[in-house]
Design an enzyme around this catalytic site. Structure first.
Site, PDB file in Angstrom:
ATOM      1  N   CYS A 281      67.876 -13.628 171.831  1.00  0.00           N
ATOM      2  CA  CYS A 281      69.220 -13.936 171.361  1.00  0.00           C
ATOM      3  C   CYS A 281      69.048 -14.553 169.983  1.00  0.00           C
ATOM      4  O   CYS A 281      68.590 -15.692 169.871  1.00  0.00           O
ATOM      5  CB  CYS A 281      69.952 -14.897 172.297  1.00  0.00           C
ATOM      6  SG  CYS A 281      71.578 -15.371 171.665  1.00  0.00           S
TER       7      CYS A 281
ATOM      8  N   CYS B 299      71.765 -17.748 169.287  1.00  0.00           N
ATOM      9  CA  CYS B 299      71.655 -19.020 170.012  1.00  0.00           C
ATOM     10  C   CYS B 299      70.640 -18.856 171.131  1.00  0.00           C
ATOM     11  O   CYS B 299      69.463 -18.733 170.868  1.00  0.00           O
ATOM     12  CB  CYS B 299      73.024 -19.474 170.528  1.00  0.00           C
ATOM     13  SG  CYS B 299      73.949 -18.181 171.382  1.00  0.00           S
ATOM     14  N   SER B 300      71.094 -18.830 172.383  1.00  0.00           N
ATOM     15  CA  SER B 300      70.143 -18.660 173.489  1.00  0.00           C
ATOM     16  C   SER B 300      70.820 -17.986 174.674  1.00  0.00           C
ATOM     17  O   SER B 300      70.624 -18.389 175.818  1.00  0.00           O
ATOM     18  CB  SER B 300      69.566 -20.021 173.908  1.00  0.00           C
ATOM     19  OG  SER B 300      70.615 -20.916 174.258  1.00  0.00           O
ATOM     20  N   CYS B 301      71.634 -16.967 174.403  1.00  0.00           N
ATOM     21  CA  CYS B 301      72.296 -16.238 175.490  1.00  0.00           C
ATOM     22  C   CYS B 301      71.240 -15.667 176.435  1.00  0.00           C
ATOM     23  O   CYS B 301      70.251 -15.069 175.993  1.00  0.00           O
ATOM     24  CB  CYS B 301      73.159 -15.116 174.913  1.00  0.00           C
ATOM     25  SG  CYS B 301      74.550 -15.719 173.932  1.00  0.00           S
TER      26      CYS B 301
END
Length: 204
Positions: A107, A110-112
């Site tokens: 991702c 961000c940190s999906c």
């Protein structure tokens, strides 16, 4: 995804784990979070919702070609039937490793991450270094994880978003004919479903 003012930050220790603990303490003291509820959420994603859920799905895909085709085509109806969906996993796409292609997920914003199937994302998945490098030099990043992809094999990088999250279906290891789903699931690691690992070989 991807702050109070700088003077607030200066009160927190530099180590990320210590910073998290310090923030938790501050928020608890202010009555903004319930530690018991927080522990319950963490336990849910670490123990009851975690990589073992995704591993079971992958094992079923290995064992049942009709199920495999269904998951590669449109997994959401079946995931909903099996109650393997929810927040951070509303729209899943499964991508399959083959002899010609190795897939890896990131991702970049961000940190999906597909929490309902893989649990809590590892720290490195959220790091700036991984998010930037795996797009520019995926083979080098995979080599850092111990995966050397042959030059004649394509590496495909999938960028998860708030709308779509990806799960890699690793190749089924040799020597697993006749194994049941429970045994197959034990060969599927979290990293193999991100693409930074391979399925484990069966023990003799």
């Amino acid at each position: 995804m991807p702050h109070d003012h700088d003077h607030s930050h200066s009160l927190l220790p530099p180590d990320p784990a210590l910073r998290v603990r310090a923030l938790e303490t501050i928020l608890t003291e202010k009555g903004l979070i319930d530690p018991a509820a927080l522990d319950e959420i963490i336990d849910t994603y670490q123990s009851r919702i975690g990589p073992q859920i995704g591993a079971e799905v992958v094992a079923r895909m290995w064992a049942d070609d009709a199920f495999r085709q269904e998951m590669l085509t449109d997994p959401m109806p079946r995931l909903q039937d099996m109650e393997m969906y929810g927040r951070q996993g509303e729209h899943m796409v499964f991508v399959e490793n083959t002899d010609a292609v190795h897939n890896v997920v990131v991702c970049t914003l961000c940190s999906c991450y597909p929490w309902p199937l893989l649990g809590i994302p590892p720290g490195w998945y959220k790091s700036d270094a991984y998010r930037a490098r795996v797009v520019r030099e995926p083979r080098a990043v995979l080599a850092d994880f111990g995966i050397v992809v042959p030059e004649d094999k394509k590496v495909r990088v999938w960028d998860s978003t708030a709308e779509i999250r990806y799960l890699v279906v690793p190749q089924r290891p040799e020597g697993t004919d006749g194994m049941n789903i429970e045994g197959l699931a034990e060969l599927v690691s979290r990293d193999s479903m991100i693409g930074t690992g391979l399925a484990k070989a069966p023990t003799a």
